[in-house]
Enzyme design. Structure first.
Site, PDB file in Angstrom:
ATOM      1  N   HIS A  58       0.836  -1.207   0.000  1.00 42.53           N
ATOM      2  CA  HIS A  58       0.000   0.000   0.000  1.00 42.53           C
ATOM      3  C   HIS A  58       0.863   1.246   0.000  1.00 42.53           C
ATOM      4  O   HIS A  58       2.048   1.188   0.314  1.00 42.53           O
ATOM      5  CB  HIS A  58      -0.892   0.015   1.255  1.00 42.53           C
ATOM      6  CG  HIS A  58      -0.065   0.033   2.518  1.00 42.53           C
ATOM      7  ND1 HIS A  58       0.384  -1.121   3.113  1.00 42.53           N
ATOM      8  CD2 HIS A  58       0.418   1.049   3.262  1.00 42.53           C
ATOM      9  CE1 HIS A  58       1.105  -0.809   4.176  1.00 42.53           C
ATOM     10  NE2 HIS A  58       1.140   0.514   4.293  1.00 42.53           N
ATOM     11  N   HIS A  99       5.081   6.689  -1.274  1.00 47.09           N
ATOM     12  CA  HIS A  99       5.890   5.494  -1.557  1.00 47.09           C
ATOM     13  C   HIS A  99       5.122   4.232  -1.210  1.00 47.09           C
ATOM     14  O   HIS A  99       4.094   4.293  -0.507  1.00 47.09           O
ATOM     15  CB  HIS A  99       7.165   5.523  -0.694  1.00 47.09           C
ATOM     16  CG  HIS A  99       6.841   5.338   0.753  1.00 47.09           C
ATOM     17  ND1 HIS A  99       6.379   6.368   1.552  1.00 47.09           N
ATOM     18  CD2 HIS A  99       6.838   4.226   1.547  1.00 47.09           C
ATOM     19  CE1 HIS A  99       6.126   5.908   2.760  1.00 47.09           C
ATOM     20  NE2 HIS A  99       6.392   4.598   2.792  1.00 47.09           N
TER      21      HIS A  99
HETATM   22  P1  A2P Z   1       4.763   3.077   5.369  1.00 45.02           P
HETATM   23  O1  A2P Z   1       3.589   3.811   4.897  1.00 45.02           O
HETATM   24  O2  A2P Z   1       6.022   3.805   5.136  1.00 45.02           O
HETATM   25  O3  A2P Z   1       4.878   1.679   4.861  1.00 45.02           O
HETATM   26  P2  A2P Z   1       3.182   0.076  11.561  1.00 45.02           P
HETATM   27  O4  A2P Z   1       2.683  -1.271  11.153  1.00 45.02           O
HETATM   28  O5  A2P Z   1       4.652   0.157  11.635  1.00 45.02           O
HETATM   29  O6  A2P Z   1       2.490   0.609  12.748  1.00 45.02           O
HETATM   30  O7  A2P Z   1       2.802   1.040  10.407  1.00 45.02           O
HETATM   31  C1  A2P Z   1       1.625   0.898   9.728  1.00 45.02           C
HETATM   32  C2  A2P Z   1       1.681   1.657   8.435  1.00 45.02           C
HETATM   33  O8  A2P Z   1       1.603   3.050   8.671  1.00 45.02           O
HETATM   34  C3  A2P Z   1       2.930   1.430   7.641  1.00 45.02           C
HETATM   35  O9  A2P Z   1       2.528   1.303   6.326  1.00 45.02           O
HETATM   36  C4  A2P Z   1       3.794   2.636   7.898  1.00 45.02           C
HETATM   37  O10 A2P Z   1       4.717   3.026   6.974  1.00 45.02           O
HETATM   38  C5  A2P Z   1       2.773   3.695   8.198  1.00 45.02           C
HETATM   39  N1  A2P Z   1       3.211   4.556   9.283  1.00 45.02           N
HETATM   40  C6  A2P Z   1       3.594   4.195  10.517  1.00 45.02           C
HETATM   41  N2  A2P Z   1       3.850   5.282  11.267  1.00 45.02           N
HETATM   42  C7  A2P Z   1       3.634   6.351  10.511  1.00 45.02           C
HETATM   43  C8  A2P Z   1       3.708   7.754  10.691  1.00 45.02           C
HETATM   44  N3  A2P Z   1       4.074   8.296  11.845  1.00 45.02           N
HETATM   45  N4  A2P Z   1       3.404   8.543   9.654  1.00 45.02           N
HETATM   46  C9  A2P Z   1       3.032   8.025   8.476  1.00 45.02           C
HETATM   47  N5  A2P Z   1       2.924   6.713   8.226  1.00 45.02           N
HETATM   48  C10 A2P Z   1       3.222   5.882   9.233  1.00 45.02           C
END
Ligand code: A2P
Length: 403
Positions: A229, A309
């Site tokens: 995603h 991304h």
């Molecule tokens: P990304 O979008 O770069 O893949 P997690 O499982 O680590 O809690 O994260 C869940 C999703 O949310 C992942 O897809 C992650 O990164 C994104 N994510 C986690 N923390 C943040 C944040 N502070 N800001 C934006 N996206 C985040």
């Protein structure tokens, strides 16, 4: 209102997966669980039938009414969902089913969490839809409309659990299954070509390898998101700054459950992450939070959407959120005029110019953009669900370490 205007108004109230051709085509190539949510009598079953009609052979409706599960505030034991869950699992396992529609009130957080876990296990993207009928929260009207004959009192007790928006861990574009499989393959090819590159073998130090013969980037990036995603807004179920406002944006309400084509312009790898750079269209930028770049790099200025991304994999103990930060590091170097050292061309399915930046940072600028279909929705489950990169379709789920 003219009859055309009235039709347009009605269409505007209907979710994109009913009225938008591109969305319908995308849903057919995806794995989607639609959770209909709302008070008894609010119009869920009608909406469920409309959706099922649209998708026919590739969809299945499961109704809590069929199992005589009365919508009440659960006591600690809860309703008996075991038979319904068996049916749900058997739908998830069917290849030909791309859309499962679950018709229940979905007012109970514990029950929702069970469903989110199940959807994750089978790699189904969850879409939560509510009927837009004018009486959906009007308990006096619902009293006469609900076939459970719930009293005004019972409806009033249920109402507070359903009137607040359900905010996800994050909103984003979730890749359609077919394109997701193909992007996972592309990512493997990229990593294989990268590790076969002479110049890469000479610059192994940032990756911590002492012996180039032990080099295995697929193992190195052992974690990959359960469903690929592109995150738009991280909400942390409403706890993150600005998430409620984001959920209320007209663009988000309109875009929710809609199909979008994402354009990938580059693939990159760093000692921490491997990812795909996404170039958002004007339409997609409407869903992009204004502070997404500042949130992680407050001192720098980037064009809106620079952080967009898709995380393809992360190294041990690295969180997915790092991928967007790594991408901004590349863009920062490019902005300062350091385009990276061109070290050759990749050919075959992932072709383009490969460049080396500082500190083990590699970027492949694709000669042709990769297009992937996606559905804009939310991820509502637990954080950190990922599958091993080589786990295949039935890869084991595991909780990755949250730092
Ligand atoms: P990304 O979008 O770069 O893949 P997690 O499982 O680590 O809690 O994260 C869940 C999703 O949310 C992942 O897809 C992650 O990164 C994104 N994510 C986690 N923390 C943040 C944040 N502070 N800001 C934006 N996206 C985040």
């Amino acid at each position: 209102m003219s009859s055309q205007a009235s039709k347009d108004h009605q269409e505007g109230q209907r979710p994109p997966l009913l009225v938008d051709d591109h969305t319908v085509a995308t849903v057919r190539e995806s794995k989607i669980l639609v959770l209909l949510r709302g008070l008894p009598g609010s119009g869920k079953s009608t909406l469920a039938k409309d959706i099922d009609q649209k998708y026919k052979d590739s969809s299945r409706i499961i109704s809590a009414d069929k199992y005589e599960i009365k919508p009440v505030i659960r006591s600690s034991s809860g309703g008996d969902y075991s038979k319904l869950d068996d049916e749900l699992r058997s739908c998830f396992e069917r290849r030909e089913v791309s859309l499962v529609i679950l018709d229940d009130t979905h007012h109970d957080r514990e029950r929702l969490d069970e469903l989110f876990d199940m959807a994750n296990k089978y790699q189904f993207t969850v879409v939560v839809l509510e009927p837009k009928t004018p009486w959906r929260l009007d308990c006096a009207q619902l009293k006469d409309r609900n076939h459970w004959k719930l009293s005004l009192e019972e409806l009033k007790n249920l109402r507070p659990t359903l009137e607040k928006d359900l905010l996800p861990l994050y909103f984003g574009w979730f890749l359609a299954k077919r394109d997701e499989d193909s992007l996972r393959k592309t990512s493997h090819e990229f990593l294989e070509q990268l590790q076969n590159l002479k110049t890469f073998k000479k610059r192994l130090q940032p990756y911590g390898y002492e012996d180039k013969h032990k080099l295995d980037l697929l193992k190195y990036f052992a974690k990959t998101p359960n469903i690929l995603h592109c995150t738009a807004k991280f909400c942390d179920y409403g706890k993150a700054l600005g998430s409620e406002e984001y959920g209320h944006l007209e663009a988000v309400k309109k875009g929710y459950s809609k199909g979008y084509t994402l354009h990938i312009t580059a693939l990159f790898a760093t000692p921490r992450t491997v990812g795909a750079q996404v170039e958002l269209t004007e339409d997609q930028l409407l869903l992009w939070p204004a502070d997404a770049e500042k949130e992680v790099m407050p001192k720098d200025t980037f064009p809106r959407g620079s952080r967009a991304h898709i995380t393809l994999g992360t190294a041990n103990e690295v969180q997915d959120v790092q991928t967007g930060i790594d991408l901004l590091e590349f863009i920062k170097l490019q902005q300062s005029g350091r385009e990276g050292e061109n070290v050759g061309e990749f050919t075959g399915p992932v072709s383009g110019k490969i460049s080396y930046y500082d500190n083990g940072m590699w970027m492949l600028n694709l000669s042709r953009k990769i297009e992937v279909k996606s559905i804009f929705s939310g991820y509502y489950g637990k954080p950190g669900v990922s599958i091993p990169l080589r786990g295949g379709k039935k890869g084991l789920l595991h909780q990755c370490q949250i730092l």
